[in-house]
Design an enzyme around this catalytic site. Structure first.
Site, PDB file in Angstrom:
ATOM      1  N   VAL A  36       0.846  -1.062   0.010  1.00 15.09           N
ATOM      2  CA  VAL A  36       0.038  -0.140  -0.068  1.00 15.09           C
ATOM      3  C   VAL A  36       0.764   1.329  -0.016  1.00 15.09           C
ATOM      4  O   VAL A  36       0.560   2.131  -0.770  1.00 15.09           O
ATOM      5  CB  VAL A  36      -0.997   0.064   1.073  1.00 15.09           C
ATOM      6  CG1 VAL A  36      -1.865   1.441   1.099  1.00 15.09           C
ATOM      7  CG2 VAL A  36      -2.094  -1.316   0.816  1.00 15.09           C
ATOM      8  N   GLY A  79       1.768   1.661  -3.414  1.00 14.74           N
ATOM      9  CA  GLY A  79       0.878   2.091  -4.314  1.00 14.74           C
ATOM     10  C   GLY A  79       0.493   3.529  -4.049  1.00 14.74           C
ATOM     11  O   GLY A  79       0.318   4.624  -5.010  1.00 14.74           O
ATOM     12  N   GLU A  80       0.445   4.127  -2.729  1.00 12.46           N
ATOM     13  CA  GLU A  80       0.158   5.264  -2.460  1.00 12.46           C
ATOM     14  C   GLU A  80       1.028   6.360  -2.857  1.00 12.46           C
ATOM     15  O   GLU A  80       0.802   7.368  -3.397  1.00 12.46           O
ATOM     16  CB  GLU A  80      -0.237   5.597  -0.950  1.00 12.46           C
ATOM     17  CG  GLU A  80      -0.715   7.024  -0.649  1.00 12.46           C
ATOM     18  CD  GLU A  80      -1.658   6.948   0.635  1.00 12.46           C
ATOM     19  OE1 GLU A  80      -1.971   8.011   0.850  1.00 12.46           O
ATOM     20  OE2 GLU A  80      -1.815   6.200   1.184  1.00 12.46           O
ATOM     21  N   SER A  81       2.426   5.934  -2.743  1.00 11.99           N
ATOM     22  CA  SER A  81       3.381   6.868  -3.205  1.00 11.99           C
ATOM     23  C   SER A  81       3.575   7.008  -4.784  1.00 11.99           C
ATOM     24  O   SER A  81       3.576   8.374  -5.157  1.00 11.99           O
ATOM     25  CB  SER A  81       4.995   6.327  -2.886  1.00 11.99           C
ATOM     26  OG  SER A  81       4.980   5.982  -1.403  1.00 11.99           O
ATOM     27  N   SER A 115      -0.167   9.041  -5.442  1.00  9.05           N
ATOM     28  CA  SER A 115      -0.230  10.533  -5.135  1.00  9.05           C
ATOM     29  C   SER A 115       0.709  11.249  -5.962  1.00  9.05           C
ATOM     30  O   SER A 115       0.281  12.220  -6.422  1.00  9.05           O
ATOM     31  CB  SER A 115       0.097  10.444  -3.651  1.00  9.05           C
ATOM     32  OG  SER A 115      -0.781   9.910  -2.876  1.00  9.05           O
TER      33      SER A 115
END
Length: 132
Positions: free
Chosen positions: A50, A53-55, A58
């Site tokens: 996660v 993925g978020e890095s 975003s």
């Protein structure tokens, strides 16, 4: 790629060993080592997927947002389908929707053998950058 390199990934992503491979509005790619990002039993930690993925999502949303804007995550979900135990994982982020106020990205994370380990979807809201 220059924009991403200048901006940096943030302390958490750097601590986890994320490395940019490719960076554009249409496709972002980064790798992360399994070692150091595992559960006590030696499997890649779901939260590490996660973070990757978020890095990616975003940063891609912020590139799309442009100057004077800030993209902030409002929703993220992940489905883990395999556990990496060694080597590196690679996240490939592609846009699902690029709007003026909302972006949605899908991030597919594969292991060294090209097997899908996790599928992450992130939604970012674009707003004015404070002070801009």
């Amino acid at each position: 790629m220059d924009w991403a390199t200048e901006r940096g990934m943030g302390a958490l992503a750097e601590k986890m060993g994320l490395n940019w491979v490719e960076f554009s509005v249409d496709r972002c790619v980064a790798t992360m080592p399994v070692e150091g990002n595992t559960q006590p039993v030696g499997l890649m930690h779901g939260g590490a997927y996660v973070v990757l993925g978020e890095s990616l999502g975003s940063m891609a949303a912020n590139l799309h947002a442009g100057p004077g804007k800030l993209a902030v995550g409002v929703d993220i979900n992940a489905t883990h389908t395999r556990s990496a135990t060694s080597g590196v994982v690679t996240g490939v982020c592609t846009p699902v929707h690029l709007g003026r106020s909302i972006t949605v990205h899908e991030i597919v994370v594969n292991d060294d053998q090209g097997r899908r380990c996790s599928t992450i979807r992130i939604t970012n809201m674009i707003k004015d950058l404070p002070g801009a």
